[in-house]
Scaffold this motif. Structure first.
Motif, mmCIF file in Angstrom:
data_model
loop_
_atom_site.group_PDB
_atom_site.id
_atom_site.type_symbol
_atom_site.label_atom_id
_atom_site.label_comp_id
_atom_site.label_asym_id
_atom_site.label_seq_id
_atom_site.Cartn_x
_atom_site.Cartn_y
_atom_site.Cartn_z
ATOM 1 N N ASP A 59 -8.657 41.435 -71.159
ATOM 2 C CA ASP A 59 -7.715 40.161 -71.240
ATOM 3 C C ASP A 59 -8.213 39.792 -72.434
ATOM 4 N N LEU A 60 -9.494 39.008 -72.770
ATOM 5 C CA LEU A 60 -9.738 38.495 -74.337
ATOM 6 C C LEU A 60 -9.239 39.056 -75.509
ATOM 7 N N ASN A 61 -8.168 40.415 -75.348
ATOM 8 C CA ASN A 61 -7.642 40.546 -76.717
ATOM 9 C C ASN A 61 -5.787 40.704 -76.407
ATOM 10 N N ASN A 62 -5.852 40.367 -74.901
ATOM 11 C CA ASN A 62 -4.485 39.952 -74.168
ATOM 12 C C ASN A 62 -4.082 38.189 -74.241
ATOM 13 N N TYR A 63 -5.190 37.984 -73.938
ATOM 14 C CA TYR A 63 -4.869 35.656 -73.080
ATOM 15 C C TYR A 63 -6.176 35.401 -74.017
ATOM 16 N N CYS A 64 -7.813 36.023 -74.475
ATOM 17 C CA CYS A 64 -8.320 34.879 -75.308
ATOM 18 C C CYS A 64 -9.287 34.702 -74.049
ATOM 19 N N GLU A 65 -9.393 34.718 -72.644
ATOM 20 C CA GLU A 65 -10.034 33.925 -72.082
ATOM 21 C C GLU A 65 -9.846 34.692 -70.910
ATOM 22 N N THR A 66 -10.505 35.031 -69.995
ATOM 23 C CA THR A 66 -10.596 36.079 -68.651
ATOM 24 C C THR A 66 -12.267 34.800 -67.446
ATOM 25 N N GLN A 67 -11.711 35.506 -66.689
ATOM 26 C CA GLN A 67 -12.264 35.289 -65.760
ATOM 27 C C GLN A 67 -12.410 36.997 -64.216
ATOM 28 N N ILE A 68 -14.108 36.984 -64.324
ATOM 29 C CA ILE A 68 -13.906 37.843 -63.707
ATOM 30 C C ILE A 68 -14.868 37.907 -62.492
ATOM 31 N N PRO A 69 -14.505 38.199 -61.190
ATOM 32 C CA PRO A 69 -15.452 38.166 -59.788
ATOM 33 C C PRO A 69 -17.333 39.233 -59.959
ATOM 34 N N ILE A 70 -17.636 38.896 -60.531
ATOM 35 C CA ILE A 70 -18.603 40.040 -60.222
ATOM 36 C C ILE A 70 -19.550 40.465 -59.024
ATOM 37 N N ASP A 71 -19.197 39.362 -58.420
ATOM 38 C CA ASP A 71 -20.364 39.445 -56.248
ATOM 39 C C ASP A 71 -19.334 38.518 -55.897
ATOM 40 N N GLU A 72 -19.879 38.212 -54.074
ATOM 41 C CA GLU A 72 -19.621 37.338 -54.155
ATOM 42 C C GLU A 72 -20.712 35.997 -54.435
ATOM 43 N N SER A 73 -21.520 35.602 -54.527
ATOM 44 C CA SER A 73 -21.406 34.372 -55.337
ATOM 45 C C SER A 73 -21.270 34.301 -57.299
ATOM 46 N N ASN A 74 -21.383 35.192 -57.688
ATOM 47 C CA ASN A 74 -21.598 35.003 -59.192
ATOM 48 C C ASN A 74 -20.412 35.287 -60.012
ATOM 49 N N THR A 75 -19.499 34.894 -60.722
ATOM 50 C CA THR A 75 -17.803 34.872 -61.700
ATOM 51 C C THR A 75 -18.839 34.972 -63.232
ATOM 52 N N LEU A 76 -17.387 35.513 -63.459
ATOM 53 C CA LEU A 76 -17.694 35.311 -64.710
ATOM 54 C C LEU A 76 -16.870 34.614 -65.744
ATOM 55 N N ASN A 77 -16.828 33.174 -66.660
ATOM 56 C CA ASN A 77 -15.621 32.928 -67.175
ATOM 57 C C ASN A 77 -16.011 32.674 -68.708
ATOM 58 N N VAL A 78 -15.156 33.282 -69.368
ATOM 59 C CA VAL A 78 -15.849 33.451 -70.607
ATOM 60 C C VAL A 78 -14.293 32.900 -71.512
ATOM 61 N N LYS A 79 -14.301 32.154 -72.552
ATOM 62 C CA LYS A 79 -12.809 32.283 -73.359
ATOM 63 C C LYS A 79 -13.263 32.472 -74.786
ATOM 64 N N LEU A 80 -12.204 32.324 -75.700
ATOM 65 C CA LEU A 80 -12.815 32.523 -76.887
ATOM 66 C C LEU A 80 -11.465 31.660 -77.798
ATOM 67 N N PHE A 81 -12.425 30.179 -78.286
ATOM 68 C CA PHE A 81 -11.823 29.705 -79.130
ATOM 69 C C PHE A 81 -11.663 29.917 -80.438
ATOM 70 N N PRO A 82 -10.079 28.970 -80.999
ATOM 71 C CA PRO A 82 -10.465 29.684 -82.052
ATOM 72 C C PRO A 82 -11.426 28.716 -83.173
ATOM 73 N N THR A 83 -11.244 29.379 -84.840
ATOM 74 C CA THR A 83 -12.447 28.508 -85.108
ATOM 75 C C THR A 83 -11.489 28.619 -86.647
ATOM 76 N N TYR A 84 -11.622 27.711 -87.063
ATOM 77 C CA TYR A 84 -10.422 26.975 -88.523
ATOM 78 C C TYR A 84 -12.000 26.462 -88.853
ATOM 79 N N PRO A 85 -11.132 26.828 -90.161
ATOM 80 C CA PRO A 85 -11.493 26.289 -92.114
ATOM 81 C C PRO A 85 -12.205 24.965 -91.888
#
Length: 424
Positions: free
Chosen positions: A145-171
């Motif tokens: 997901d990070l390589n293709n969409y730069c973000e992901t939402q992964i359910p880990i169990d019934e109560s927890n989900t991992l949400n991460v996103k790659l934010f571009p960095t500029y000079p």
């Protein structure tokens, strides 16, 4: 782009050990594997699974042409064998890849999994075979997901989900000075929403490629420091370009890049579209007819006619018949944006002013007590102009600072007597 993700622990029998890796055999390969591992894990294991005092810190290092990012975690509890559990999720990137945006993902992943481990022993109780189970699936989905969409939402169990996103960095954006003119590269009004800063909303109508930063601040009745900060924000995200103040008294000359413009017909066509006036604004030739379409040869000749020592006003007078359907400001601006024109600025140097400023810096408390003869000569309204007469401040900057015209500035400079004006 992420080349591999792996999960390793400190095994009480074997020491540092890779349990899961995506792609398989990318970190530790089996004897029968046809692929060569990206890194030699045995050589870097002490960095991926370090001593406890080095845990809970972001670790990044280069090895074998790869960049490894990890955030090892050390948990202490009587429920663990040897009263401790040490694990690390690591990302492998190409060594030259900018990695700043990946550090926040590595940090968040480590903290989320630490919390899950403390709550439910999510990691230590996993008995899946290497490269199988929930942890392996987590690594696999995360990398894809990070390589293709730069973000992901992964359910880990019934109560927890991992949400991460790659934010571009500029000079970092270039310095914003009062005399710079911001020119928008996008339709700013279409980007506005309810969450935009109030200063930003006030200055947007005045960002037109004509007003300088200080003029924008004055016309919008906004604080200059906040205006400059808002413009830097837009510069950071590539919504603006910074130009100099366009004046017919200014001098422009071609750079070495003009050769590319001469050979590139596509850029010439783009230029013609950008600089052509609307039909209702076009002038007429001596026969009372419009000039029609702008030829590429004509464009090149007009740009090559600009030279050092020739003001835009004089250039216009020489080629007035060829400029009836051309927006001169856009004509100059296009060349500056594309890099094949540069502005020849004027600078003023006064040895007496430089000497006086140095003296004032040494004796700061004497400015109001003892006034030099030179200051009495130029008058009270010009006491600070000497700070700009060291050859590092162009006329645009001085005129913007004191809100005066170039003609008025030249008149004031005559009072100093020994001022030299240079073009560069």
């Amino acid at each position: 782009m992420i080349k591999a993700i792996f999960f390793s622990i400190f095994d009480n029998t074997e020491g540092p050990k890779v349990l899961h890796q995506v792609p398989p055999d990318s970190i530790t390969a089996s004897p029968t594997s046809p692929t060569q591992p990206l890194i030699n894990f045995a050589s870097v294991s002490s960095l991926v699974i370090p001593r406890p005092e080095f845990c809970s810190r972001l670790i990044q290092f280069a090895h074998n042409g790869q960049r490894i990012l990890c955030y090892p975690i050390h948990l202490s509890s009587p429920s663990y064998t040897r009263n401790a559990f040490l694990f690390s999720f690591a990302f492998v990137l190409a060594e030259e890849t900018p990695f700043a945006s990946y550090t926040t993902v590595v940090l968040k992943l480590a903290n989320v999994l630490r919390t899950l481990e403390e709550q439910s022993r999510f990691l230590s109780r996993d008995t899946s075979a290497p490269n199988t189970g929930k942890i392996y699936a987590l690594c696999e989905v995360l990398m894809e997901d990070l390589n293709n969409y730069c973000e992901t939402q992964i359910p880990i169990d019934e109560s927890n989900t991992l949400n991460v996103k790659l934010f571009p960095t500029y000079p970092p954006p270039p310095p914003v000075l009062p005399h710079y003119v911001p020119l928008s590269t996008v339709r700013l009004q279409e980007l506005v929403d309810d969450n935009w800063d109030l200063t930003m909303l006030r200055i947007l109508p005045y960002i037109d490629g004509v007003n300088s930063v200080k003029q924008i601040s004055l016309r919008a009745d906004a604080d200059y420091k906040l205006t400059r900060k808002a413009i830097r924000h837009l510069l950071y995200y590539g919504c603006l370009l910074l130009l100099d103040i366009f004046q017919f008294g200014a001098i422009y000359a071609p750079t070495a890049e003009i050769a590319r413009f001469v050979d590139d017909e596509e850029v010439q066509e783009e230029c013609a579209r950008y600089i052509t006036l609307p039909p209702e604004m076009r002038g007429h030739d001596i026969n009372g007819e419009g000039s029609g379409e702008i030829s590429k040869t004509r464009l090149v000749e007009l740009y090559l006619a600009l030279r050092h020592g020739l003001s835009v006003k004089s250039w216009y007078a020489e080629h007035e018949a060829d400029l009836t359907d051309i927006d001169v400001r856009r004509f100059i601006t296009f060349g500056v944006i594309k890099g094949f024109l540069y502005r020849v600025h004027k600078y003023a140097i006064s040895p007496a002013a430089v000497k006086q400023v140095k003296s004032m810096n040494k004796k700061k408390g004497l400015f109001d007590k003892g006034k030099s003869k030179q200051k009495d000569k130029v008058g009270d309204g010009e006491r600070k102009i000497e700070e700009f007469l060291d050859g590092t401040h162009c006329f645009d900057e001085i005129c913007t600072e004191f809100l005066i015209s170039e003609q008025e500035l030249v008149g004031r400079l005559k009072n100093w007597g020994d001022v030299q004006i240079i073009h560069r």
